[in-house]
Design a protein around this motif. Structure first.
Motif, PDB file in Angstrom:
ATOM      1  N   SER A  61       1.017   3.750  -3.112  1.00 38.20           N
ATOM      2  CA  SER A  61       0.500   5.090  -2.827  1.00 38.20           C
ATOM      3  C   SER A  61       1.542   6.158  -3.118  1.00 38.20           C
ATOM      4  N   PHE A  79      -2.002   9.889   4.644  1.00 37.38           N
ATOM      5  CA  PHE A  79      -2.443   9.710   3.261  1.00 37.38           C
ATOM      6  C   PHE A  79      -3.374  10.843   2.829  1.00 37.38           C
ATOM      7  N   LEU A 127       0.818  -1.211   0.000  1.00 34.01           N
ATOM      8  CA  LEU A 127       0.000   0.000   0.000  1.00 34.01           C
ATOM      9  C   LEU A 127       0.850   1.259   0.000  1.00 34.01           C
ATOM     10  N   THR A 181       1.998   6.459  -6.870  1.00 32.27           N
ATOM     11  CA  THR A 181       0.866   7.176  -7.455  1.00 32.27           C
ATOM     12  C   THR A 181       0.963   8.669  -7.176  1.00 32.27           C
ATOM     13  N   TYR A 182       1.293   9.009  -5.933  1.00 34.06           N
ATOM     14  CA  TYR A 182       1.451  10.415  -5.560  1.00 34.06           C
ATOM     15  C   TYR A 182       2.529  11.081  -6.421  1.00 34.06           C
TER      16      TYR A 182
END
Length: 286
Positions: free
Chosen positions: A50, A139, A46, A53-54
């Motif tokens: 994440s 997040f 994760l 992607t960020y």
């Protein structure tokens, strides 16, 4: 299925939600919102996905150089009007001490990731009941920052036209920063507002200060975001107001976690329930 029908006065049949279905839906939502022991493989995957992607979204934001420079001039004027435009003086003063500014360059390039991951690991091991809620804060903070990067492109002080700031990474040829040198082409140079160095470091500092037991560790937790603020200004990577933007993003992150879990993450139980042999959830010992 899961619904009953009733006949109205006009003779039409209408569906009526089943209480059993409603209870099942509420039960599913309740399970989603109940802290449980995190799984290591899932957390590693994760966090990796994440952050990737960020980074992709952040770097995909168009580098609006002209608008970013105009926004930087506007920020600089606002800070001058407020009497807080001391970034240039700090930048030049710290740059005069080579050993100090070189150390700050490496601090900026590395601790942002190292300390944040370290706090996540500590939460995972020592505070599993608070881990998911605290991770959600991080997040959500990072996600809302992308909105700022898209709608308010901002050049850092070191890239201002006529700003007379020192790009300390370029001058001292230090390694590792995505903001200058050969690596700058891999990162959006005009995504300075808000500062996630401040958002992440303040998340780390508050978490350590609130949950750590040793007094000296708690003090270090408070000093970490303060030191980070000095570093981002001294290296001319951010304005003071970028730090304010990072704090606002963090406040949003805490609000999201509070709404989802019904309590602030640090107020949740330290441990989580485990499934017993009969399938029931049993509390663990603290």
């Amino acid at each position: 299925m899961g619904e009953t029908t009733v006949t109205t006065l006009e003779g039409r049949e209408e569906a009526v939600p089943s209480p059993v279905a409603d209870a099942a839906g509420q039960g599913f939502l309740r399970r989603l919102r109940t802290p449980r022991r995190p799984r290591l493989w899932f957390e590693i995957l994760l966090i990796a996905v994440s952050y990737w992607t960020y980074s992709q979204i952040r770097n995909a934001v168009p580098e609006q150089r002209g608008q970013a420079l105009r926004n930087a001039d506007w920020i600089w004027r606002v800070e001058n009007d407020l009497g807080i435009a001391v970034e240039q003086s700090v930048n030049h003063a710290v740059n005069s001490a080579t050993w100090l500014i070189v150390g700050m360059n490496y601090y900026y390039a590395t601790l942002h990731f190292v300390v944040t991951l370290g706090v996540l690991v500590w939460l995972y091991r020592s505070h599993p009941g608070r881990y998911a809620a605290t991770r959600l804060v991080l997040f959500a903070t990072t996600a809302v920052a992308l909105v700022g990067y898209y709608f308010f492109p901002l050049a850092p002080p070191r890239l201002m036209t006529g700003g007379h700031f020192v790009d300390t990474v370029m001058v001292h040829q230090t390694w590792g920063s995505m903001a200058s040198g050969d690596l700058k082409h891999m990162s959006n140079q005009y995504a300075a507002m808000p500062s996630m160095h401040i958002g992440w470091s303040l998340w780390c500092g508050l978490t350590i200060f609130t949950l750590a037991k040793l007094p000296w560790v708690r003090i270090l937790g408070l000093l970490y975001p303060a030191a980070t603020l000095m570093v981002i200004v001294s290296t001319a990577n951010h304005f003071w107001l970028d730090a304010v933007g990072g704090m606002l993003c963090l406040a949003f992150g805490f609000a999201v976690s509070r709404v989802w879990y019904g309590a602030f993450p640090y107020a949740l139980p330290r441990t989580v329930a485990v499934r017993g042999v009969e399938g029931r959830w049993l509390p663990t010992k603290a």
